[in-house]
Design an enzyme around this catalytic site. Structure first.
Site, PDB file in Angstrom:
ATOM      1  N   ASP A 212       0.853  -1.178   0.000  1.00 14.68           N
ATOM      2  CA  ASP A 212       0.000   0.000   0.000  1.00 14.68           C
ATOM      3  C   ASP A 212       0.895   1.236   0.000  1.00 14.68           C
ATOM      4  O   ASP A 212       2.020   1.216   0.523  1.00 14.68           O
ATOM      5  CB  ASP A 212      -0.882   0.024   1.248  1.00 14.68           C
ATOM      6  N   ASP A 255      -4.128   1.956   4.219  1.00 10.61           N
ATOM      7  CA  ASP A 255      -4.654   0.967   5.163  1.00 10.61           C
ATOM      8  C   ASP A 255      -4.433   1.476   6.579  1.00 10.61           C
ATOM      9  O   ASP A 255      -3.328   1.941   6.920  1.00 10.61           O
ATOM     10  CB  ASP A 255      -3.948  -0.392   5.002  1.00 10.61           C
ATOM     11  N   ARG A 308     -14.110   0.267  -1.252  1.00  6.77           N
ATOM     12  CA  ARG A 308     -13.369   0.565  -0.021  1.00  6.77           C
ATOM     13  C   ARG A 308     -13.071   2.058   0.107  1.00  6.77           C
ATOM     14  O   ARG A 308     -11.921   2.490   0.045  1.00  6.77           O
ATOM     15  CB  ARG A 308     -12.066  -0.232   0.044  1.00  6.77           C
TER      16      ARG A 308
END
Length: 431
Positions: A212, A255, A308
């Protein structure tokens, strides 16, 4: 790399860093003439403002203020010992993968051989891959991870200088620390050079990637502000396919996981991505996540993201005054309701393409309550919960997240949100 050799490189590079004195008269990074790298999170601005608040490296001495222009200098600045406040100013675009994927390949790794060995016509779909080429792929992936991941220490501010500051191909790890500020950067998603083929993932298998752009892991008091998260030169549409599946080389953009807590995410742009922002990464992580993952999302732009935005497990998440520009194709959902989540979605603006039903904005992953108040879709007030339950009666969601957010410094009318966010969100716009 040999550890002793690595430490020598870091030490040598650190000597070349530019040390920058604070701007005269600067006070907490606010006001005319203030140094924006010394900005602190305002009182009451989301979950990260609670308790001790979030100041990052605002109080750094001149000896701990570094201006960097290369990835090597950036890593060296963060590796300088100690947790006294530090500021790292990024000038220009730092490239963590300038040498290309070949630089990380383990001797003997051959992608053509990998494809031949694990072709479903040969390997099938019943077992995960194993054998020499998978071991070499894993070794290559480890080498890439060591090169592109960097840990951010406590009491640190990372701040872009000007509108062109950014980092390409890296994964910033805010892990097990406290009091971090990351602002004014364009973060281009790292491209996983060595995705793993998993024939057991779904009916026809899938390529799974790592890395990420930014991970907040077991950390607290983190302010992520005025950044632009993007796939840049490598959008998913540019990726090839093998075995009939997209060779997925991207993971998430942000995240917030594994016991992370007290995070404010404000005035960022998340653009053109699939699995964008995850808060809580496992239904079985209650031991670390229950009572944590308190996150505020406000005045962010989610433009053409597939899903998301965010997906939530466990956390008390306050999402208000965000603008969601939903793509016309491939759209899955925006707000994911997951295990024991308590999401409040209030006064957001959604711009839906023609033919995209408003009921898709919410997605039920597990039974959990959600509060949706005062949200607008294409300029009109819409009860997101009601339209979801009407359009998806097999996935009914419950009302009332059970708490009322109070940590907000300003709440704008949702009709004004698209204009405000469009004008001010993203890298280089914090001034």
């Amino acid at each position: 790399m040999n550890r002793r050799k690595h430490l020598g490189v870091v030490a040598a590079t650190a000597l070349a860093l530019t040390v920058t004195a604070p701007v005269a008269g600067a006070h907490a990074g606010h006001g005319p003439g203030a140094d924006p790298a010394r900005a602190t999170l305002p009182s009451g601005d989301g979950w990260a403002s609670t308790g001790t608040g979030t100041t990052g490296g605002a109080a750094a001495d001149a000896s701990r203020v570094f201006t960097v222009t290369t990835w090597e200098e950036f890593r060296a600045a963060l590796a300088v010992p100690g947790t006294d406040p530090r500021i790292v100013k990024v000038v220009g675009t730092l490239n963590a993968t300038a040498a290309g994927c070949a630089a990380f390949e383990a001797p003997g790794y051959d992608f053509a051989r990998y494809l031949a060995d694990y072709d479903p016509a040969v390997w099938g779909y019943e077992n995960t891959v194993s054998g020499p080429q998978e071991e070499l792929r894993a070794a290559s992936a480890t080498a890439q991870g060591e090169a592109i991941k960097v840990k951010v220490p406590s009491n640190t501010t990372i701040s872009g200088v000007g509108k062109s500051a950014g980092i390409t191909g890296a994964s910033l790890q805010v892990q097990g620390v406290d009091n971090v500020v990351i602002r004014d950067l364009t973060l281009e998603s790292p491209l996983d050079c060595f995705p793993q083929w998993d024939p057991t993932d779904g009916a026809t298998g899938a390529w799974n990637s790592e890395y990420d752009s930014l991970v907040v892991y077991g950390s607290s008091h983190v302010w992520i502000d005025h950044n632009t998260f993007t796939d840049g030169a490598h959008p998913d549409s540019s990726l090839p396919s093998y075995y009939g599946e997209v060779y997925q080389q991207h993971d998430g953009e942000l995240d917030i996981v594994r016991g992370a807590d007290l995070v404010t995410v404000s005035w960022n742009v998340f653009a053109d991505h699939d699995k964008t922002l995850m808060i809580g990464n496992s239904d079985s992580a209650g031991a670390t996540d229950r009572g944590k993952l308190r996150v505020t999302l406000h005045h962010n732009l989610f433009r053409n993201v597939i899903e998301r935005a965010p997906r939530v497990r466990f956390g008390q998440v306050d999402a208000y005054n965000n603008h969601f520009v939903v793509p016309s194709t491939a759209y899955a959902y925006s707000l994911g309701i997951g295990q024991e989540s308590q999401l409040v979605a209030e006064k957001n603006a959604f711009t839906l393409a023609a033919g995209v039903p408003a009921g898709k904005i919410l997605k039920k992953w597990k039974d959990a309550p959600v509060t949706t108040v005062g949200n607008y879709v294409n300029g009109r007030p819409v009860d997101l919960l009601a339209v979801h339950n009407t359009e998806f009666p097999g996935e009914l969601l419950r009302a009332d997240a059970g708490w009322t957010p109070v940590l907000r410094t300003r709440v704008d009318h949702p009709r004004a949100v698209p204009w405000l966010v469009g004008l001010r969100a993203g890298a280089g716009r914090s001034r």
